[in-house]
Design an enzyme around this catalytic site. Structure first.
Site, PDB file in Angstrom:
ATOM      1  N   SER A  14       6.947 -24.200   5.203  1.00  0.00           N
ATOM      2  CA  SER A  14       8.270 -23.698   4.976  1.00  0.00           C
ATOM      3  C   SER A  14       7.903 -22.329   5.354  1.00  0.00           C
ATOM      4  O   SER A  14       8.611 -21.700   6.335  1.00  0.00           O
ATOM      5  CB  SER A  14       8.724 -24.162   4.016  1.00  0.00           C
ATOM      6  OG  SER A  14       8.996 -25.054   3.529  1.00  0.00           O
ATOM      7  N   SER A  36      -3.721 -25.447  10.397  1.00  0.00           N
ATOM      8  CA  SER A  36      -3.277 -26.513   9.262  1.00  0.00           C
ATOM      9  C   SER A  36      -3.876 -27.726   9.781  1.00  0.00           C
ATOM     10  O   SER A  36      -4.477 -27.956  10.743  1.00  0.00           O
ATOM     11  CB  SER A  36      -1.753 -26.660   9.165  1.00  0.00           C
ATOM     12  OG  SER A  36      -1.320 -27.034  10.388  1.00  0.00           O
ATOM     13  N   ASP A  38      -2.390 -31.380   9.898  1.00  0.00           N
ATOM     14  CA  ASP A  38      -1.697 -32.496  10.579  1.00  0.00           C
ATOM     15  C   ASP A  38      -1.306 -32.132  11.936  1.00  0.00           C
ATOM     16  O   ASP A  38      -0.537 -31.139  12.213  1.00  0.00           O
ATOM     17  CB  ASP A  38      -0.287 -32.777   9.601  1.00  0.00           C
ATOM     18  CG  ASP A  38       0.486 -33.808  10.326  1.00  0.00           C
ATOM     19  OD1 ASP A  38      -0.011 -34.881  11.016  1.00  0.00           O
ATOM     20  OD2 ASP A  38       1.654 -33.611  10.106  1.00  0.00           O
ATOM     21  N   GLU A  39      -1.795 -33.009  13.115  1.00  0.00           N
ATOM     22  CA  GLU A  39      -1.528 -32.766  14.291  1.00  0.00           C
ATOM     23  C   GLU A  39      -0.134 -33.071  14.711  1.00  0.00           C
ATOM     24  O   GLU A  39       0.312 -32.090  15.570  1.00  0.00           O
ATOM     25  CB  GLU A  39      -2.361 -33.524  15.212  1.00  0.00           C
ATOM     26  CG  GLU A  39      -2.159 -35.271  14.834  1.00  0.00           C
ATOM     27  CD  GLU A  39      -2.946 -36.024  15.897  1.00  0.00           C
ATOM     28  OE1 GLU A  39      -3.547 -35.668  16.802  1.00  0.00           O
ATOM     29  OE2 GLU A  39      -3.065 -37.351  15.628  1.00  0.00           O
ATOM     30  N   VAL A  62      -8.865 -26.033   4.965  1.00  0.00           N
ATOM     31  CA  VAL A  62      -9.270 -24.905   4.278  1.00  0.00           C
ATOM     32  C   VAL A  62     -10.244 -25.435   3.259  1.00  0.00           C
ATOM     33  O   VAL A  62     -11.100 -24.450   3.006  1.00  0.00           O
ATOM     34  CB  VAL A  62      -8.297 -24.239   3.405  1.00  0.00           C
ATOM     35  CG1 VAL A  62      -7.241 -23.647   4.298  1.00  0.00           C
ATOM     36  CG2 VAL A  62      -7.440 -25.118   2.524  1.00  0.00           C
ATOM     37  N   LEU A 123      -0.842 -16.276  -0.790  1.00  0.00           N
ATOM     38  CA  LEU A 123       0.427 -16.260  -1.354  1.00  0.00           C
ATOM     39  C   LEU A 123       0.207 -17.235  -2.816  1.00  0.00           C
ATOM     40  O   LEU A 123      -0.530 -18.061  -2.832  1.00  0.00           O
ATOM     41  CB  LEU A 123       1.299 -17.349  -0.435  1.00  0.00           C
ATOM     42  CG  LEU A 123       1.739 -16.804   0.978  1.00  0.00           C
ATOM     43  CD1 LEU A 123       2.796 -17.409   1.309  1.00  0.00           C
ATOM     44  CD2 LEU A 123       2.021 -15.291   0.885  1.00  0.00           C
ATOM     45  N   SER A 124       1.100 -16.425  -3.602  1.00  0.00           N
ATOM     46  CA  SER A 124       0.840 -17.229  -5.072  1.00  0.00           C
ATOM     47  C   SER A 124       2.177 -17.451  -5.646  1.00  0.00           C
ATOM     48  O   SER A 124       3.283 -17.364  -4.761  1.00  0.00           O
ATOM     49  CB  SER A 124      -0.014 -16.144  -5.966  1.00  0.00           C
ATOM     50  OG  SER A 124       0.245 -16.743  -7.337  1.00  0.00           O
ATOM     51  N   LYS A 127       4.496 -19.594 -10.946  1.00  0.00           N
ATOM     52  CA  LYS A 127       3.770 -20.769 -11.790  1.00  0.00           C
ATOM     53  C   LYS A 127       2.394 -20.399 -12.272  1.00  0.00           C
ATOM     54  O   LYS A 127       1.927 -21.029 -12.999  1.00  0.00           O
ATOM     55  CB  LYS A 127       3.913 -22.187 -11.346  1.00  0.00           C
ATOM     56  CG  LYS A 127       5.471 -22.560 -11.048  1.00  0.00           C
ATOM     57  CD  LYS A 127       5.408 -23.927 -10.539  1.00  0.00           C
ATOM     58  CE  LYS A 127       6.868 -24.266 -10.409  1.00  0.00           C
ATOM     59  NZ  LYS A 127       7.787 -23.421  -9.729  1.00  0.00           N
ATOM     60  N   THR A 193      17.698 -31.233 -15.530  1.00  0.00           N
ATOM     61  CA  THR A 193      16.396 -31.258 -16.463  1.00  0.00           C
ATOM     62  C   THR A 193      17.176 -30.767 -17.871  1.00  0.00           C
ATOM     63  O   THR A 193      16.994 -31.541 -19.022  1.00  0.00           O
ATOM     64  CB  THR A 193      15.113 -30.707 -16.074  1.00  0.00           C
ATOM     65  OG1 THR A 193      15.366 -29.352 -15.522  1.00  0.00           O
ATOM     66  CG2 THR A 193      14.663 -31.439 -15.049  1.00  0.00           C
TER      67      THR A 193
HETATM   68  N1  LIG Z   1       7.834 -22.838  -1.471  1.00  0.00           N
HETATM   69  C1  LIG Z   1       8.018 -22.206  -2.683  1.00  0.00           C
HETATM   70  O1  LIG Z   1       9.168 -22.469  -3.461  1.00  0.00           O
HETATM   71  C2  LIG Z   1       6.899 -21.294  -3.131  1.00  0.00           C
HETATM   72  C3  LIG Z   1       7.069 -20.304  -4.212  1.00  0.00           C
HETATM   73  C4  LIG Z   1       6.121 -19.370  -4.593  1.00  0.00           C
HETATM   74  C5  LIG Z   1       4.824 -19.628  -3.805  1.00  0.00           C
HETATM   75  N2  LIG Z   1       4.664 -20.336  -2.868  1.00  0.00           N
HETATM   76  C6  LIG Z   1       3.529 -20.673  -2.170  1.00  0.00           C
HETATM   77  O2  LIG Z   1       3.721 -20.193  -0.760  1.00  0.00           O
HETATM   78  C7  LIG Z   1       2.704 -21.040   0.030  1.00  0.00           C
HETATM   79  C8  LIG Z   1       3.341 -21.696   1.225  1.00  0.00           C
HETATM   80  O3  LIG Z   1       4.421 -22.682   0.662  1.00  0.00           O
HETATM   81  P1  LIG Z   1       5.319 -23.617   1.491  1.00  0.00           P
HETATM   82  O4  LIG Z   1       6.594 -23.714   0.835  1.00  0.00           O
HETATM   83  O5  LIG Z   1       5.293 -23.132   2.921  1.00  0.00           O
HETATM   84  O6  LIG Z   1       4.336 -24.901   1.404  1.00  0.00           O
HETATM   85  P2  LIG Z   1       4.536 -26.108   2.421  1.00  0.00           P
HETATM   86  O7  LIG Z   1       5.839 -26.200   3.097  1.00  0.00           O
HETATM   87  O8  LIG Z   1       4.379 -27.266   1.536  1.00  0.00           O
HETATM   88  O9  LIG Z   1       3.246 -25.844   3.359  1.00  0.00           O
HETATM   89  C9  LIG Z   1       2.043 -26.193   3.093  1.00  0.00           C
HETATM   90  C10 LIG Z   1       1.147 -25.935   4.488  1.00  0.00           C
HETATM   91  O10 LIG Z   1       0.055 -25.919   4.285  1.00  0.00           O
HETATM   92  C11 LIG Z   1      -0.817 -26.849   5.104  1.00  0.00           C
HETATM   93  N3  LIG Z   1      -1.775 -27.325   4.246  1.00  0.00           N
HETATM   94  C12 LIG Z   1      -2.007 -28.188   2.969  1.00  0.00           C
HETATM   95  N4  LIG Z   1      -3.077 -28.395   2.530  1.00  0.00           N
HETATM   96  C13 LIG Z   1      -3.950 -27.922   3.608  1.00  0.00           C
HETATM   97  C14 LIG Z   1      -5.377 -27.729   3.854  1.00  0.00           C
HETATM   98  N5  LIG Z   1      -6.197 -28.381   2.804  1.00  0.00           N
HETATM   99  N6  LIG Z   1      -6.027 -27.133   4.644  1.00  0.00           N
HETATM  100  C15 LIG Z   1      -5.084 -26.784   5.760  1.00  0.00           C
HETATM  101  N7  LIG Z   1      -3.698 -26.722   5.639  1.00  0.00           N
HETATM  102  C16 LIG Z   1      -3.095 -27.118   4.496  1.00  0.00           C
HETATM  103  C17 LIG Z   1       0.263 -27.949   5.358  1.00  0.00           C
HETATM  104  O11 LIG Z   1       0.106 -28.620   6.725  1.00  0.00           O
HETATM  105  P3  LIG Z   1      -1.021 -29.888   6.752  1.00  0.00           P
HETATM  106  O12 LIG Z   1      -0.242 -30.496   5.543  1.00  0.00           O
HETATM  107  O13 LIG Z   1      -0.540 -30.050   7.909  1.00  0.00           O
HETATM  108  O14 LIG Z   1      -2.296 -29.382   6.558  1.00  0.00           O
HETATM  109  C18 LIG Z   1       1.442 -26.813   5.537  1.00  0.00           C
HETATM  110  O15 LIG Z   1       1.541 -26.271   6.871  1.00  0.00           O
HETATM  111  C19 LIG Z   1       1.891 -21.733  -0.823  1.00  0.00           C
HETATM  112  O16 LIG Z   1       0.852 -21.187  -1.285  1.00  0.00           O
HETATM  113  C20 LIG Z   1       2.595 -22.009  -2.203  1.00  0.00           C
HETATM  114  O17 LIG Z   1       2.078 -22.076  -3.397  1.00  0.00           O
HETATM  115  C21 LIG Z   1       5.746 -21.313  -2.416  1.00  0.00           C
END
Ligand SMILES: NC(=O)c1ccc[n+]([C@@H]2O[C@H](COP(=O)([O-])OP(=O)(O)OC[C@H]3O[C@@H](n4cnc5c(N)ncnc54)[C@H](OP(=O)(O)O)[C@@H]3O)[C@@H](O)[C@H]2O)c1
Length: 324
Positions: A14, A36, A38-39, A62, A123-124, A127, A193
Site C-alpha cells: 500500500s 519485493s 512476489d512476481e 529482505v 517505516l515503523s 505498535k 471490538t
Molecule cells: N498500513 C498501516 O496501517 C501502517 C501503519 C504504520 C506503519 N506501517 C508500516 O509501513 C510499512 C508498509 O506497510 P504497507 O501497509 O504498505 O504494507 P503492505 O501493503 O502489506 O506491503 C508490504 C510490502 O512488503 C513486501 N514484503 C513483505 N515481506 C517481504 C520480504 N521478506 N522481502 C521483500 N519484500 C517483502 C510485500 O510484497 P511481497 O509480499 O511481494 O514481498 C509488499 O510489497 C510497513 O513497514 C509497516 O509496518 C504500516
C-alpha cells in the site's frame, strides 16, 4: 530526490505503490527500484508503468543479504517499507516476523553501509511504542537497529532514520476495506471490538509526504513522528455503515484499546518540531552532533490516540473516505 537513484523495499504494498506514484509524478528521480518478493504483484504494477523508463522491478527478499547488496548497487536513497504486519499472522508465525522484520532490518543496514547508500528511512508503527504484540516488538527492535546503525558508519556516507506513524486509512488488511466489504455483502451487523477503542489515523498521501519530508530533514538517528489526528472506531463504523448495528466481539489478542506513538519514557528525549515530533537517540554520537533544535516536550508527556488534541469528526471521516 531529483537526479537520485531511489529503492523502495515493499514497493508493491500500500505504501510502496503510493510512494512510487508520488515520486514518478512529482520528482525527477533518475531511477526508482521496486524491491519485493512476489512476481505477480510486480508484473501487475509494471503493466501500469509500461511507458515509464525510470522504474525497475527487482525480485528479492529482505532476508537475503546478497540480493540486497546486488539491488543497492548505485542506489542513493532507500525507503524500507517491507514487513510482515498483520498482528494475528505474526502472533501465529513469530519466527517468520523475526526473520523479515528484524533480520531483514539488519541486512538492509549492512547492505546500505557496504554499498554506500546515503540515506535510509525505515517505516515503523505506533505498535512499536510499548509493544504488547510481536509485530510491535519486532518493529521496535528494527527501530533500534536503524537508529544505532549510525554508530557503525565510521567514515562511510550512510545515515539511518526511522519514521513512525499510526493506522493508514484504507491500507491492505486495515479496518476500512474490512467494514466496506461487510457493507457490500449486505451485513446488518458490524463487529466492534470495544466501543472505547481509538486509533491514530493518517492517509496514504500524508504518510508518503511525511516520509519524503523526513528524507530531506534527516541527519541520521532521528525517529520522526508526525502530528496526526485520532478517530473513534465506532464513529468510523457509523460513517461507513450508518444503518448497521454493532456486534461486540471483544478486544483481540495483541490489541490495545488505544495506540501510542511516544511513551512517557521516550518523552525525555523528544522534541516538538511544530508539525511533528522527533525522538532523539540517547547516545554519545548523537550528543556530539549538537542536536536538531525544537522544544523539549513536558517530562510527563506521552502521545497516545486517546489523549490526542486533534480528532477527526464524522464529517471529516466521510470526506476522507470519499477521497480514498
Ligand atoms: N498500513 C498501516 O496501517 C501502517 C501503519 C504504520 C506503519 N506501517 C508500516 O509501513 C510499512 C508498509 O506497510 P504497507 O501497509 O504498505 O504494507 P503492505 O501493503 O502489506 O506491503 C508490504 C510490502 O512488503 C513486501 N514484503 C513483505 N515481506 C517481504 C520480504 N521478506 N522481502 C521483500 N519484500 C517483502 C510485500 O510484497 P511481497 O509480499 O511481494 O514481498 C509488499 O510489497 C510497513 O513497514 C509497516 O509496518 C504500516
Amino acid at each position: 530526490m531529483d537526479g537520485k537513484s531511489v529503492l523502495i523495499t515493499g514497493g508493491t504494498g500500500s505504501f510502496g505503490k503510493a510512494f512510487v506514484r508520488h515520486l514518478l509524478s512529482t520528482t525527477s528521480v533518475s531511477r526508482l527500484v521496486v524491491f519485493s518478493r512476489d512476481e505477480l504483484k510486480q508484473s501487475e504494477m509494471a503493466a501500469q508503468y509500461e511507458k515509464e523508463p525510470r522504474i525497475r522491478f527487482f525480485i528479492g527478499d529482505v532476508r537475503d543479504y546478497g540480493r540486497l547488496e546486488r539491488a543497492f548497487d548505485g542506489v542513493d536513497i532507500v525507503v524500507h517499507a517491507a514487513a510482515l504486519k498483520q498482528v494475528p499472522a505474526v502472533e501465529y508465525n513469530p519466527i517468520e516476523a523475526v526473520r523479515t522484520n528484524i533480520n531483514g532490518a539488519e541486512n538492509i543496514i549492512n547492505a546500505a553501509l557496504d554499498r554506500d547508500v546515503k540515506r535510509v528511512i525505515a517505516l515503523s508503527t505506533d505498535k512499536a511504542s510499548s509493544p504488547i504484540n510481536l509485530y510491535g516488538a519486532t518493529k521496535l527492535v528494527s527501530d533500534k537497529l536503524f537508529v544505532n546503525g549510525n554508530a557503525y558508519v565510521g567514515g562511510r556516507v550512510s545515515r539511518f532514520s526511522v519514521v513512525r506513524y499510526g493506522n493508514v486509512m484504507g491500507s491492505r488488511g486495515s479496518v476500512v476495506p474490512f467494514f466496506k466489504r461487510l457493507v457490500a455483502e449486505g451485513a446488518r451487523k458490524i463487529p466492534i471490538t470495544d466501543e472505547r477503542m481509538t486509533r491514530f489515523s493518517i492517509t496514504l498521501p500524508q504518510s508518503v509526504k511525511f516520509v519524503v519530508d523526513s528524507l530531506s530533514r534527516m541527519k541520521g538517528g532521528e525517529l520522526f513522528v508526525p502530528k496526526i489526528p485520532s478517530l473513534r472506531v465506532t464513529e468510523l463504523a457509523q460513517v461507513i455503515a450508518p444503518n448497521a448495528e454493532f456486534e461486540h466481539v471483544g478486544i483481540r489478542p495483541g490489541e490495545k484499546l488505544h495506540e501510542e506513538m511516544i511513551s512517557t519514557d521516550d518523552a525525555r528525549r523528544t522534541v516538538d518540531m511544530g508539525d511533528h515530533y522527533v525522538i532523539q537517540p540517547q547516545t554519545e554520537w548523537w550528543n556530539r552532533r549538537g542536536g536538531i533544535g525544537g522544544s523539549p516536550v513536558a517530562s510527563d508527556f506521552s502521545y497516545s490516540s486517546d489523549k490526542n488534541t486533534h480528532w477527526l469528526s464524522p464529517d471529516e471521516l466521510a470526506v476522507m473516505l470519499k477521497e480514498m
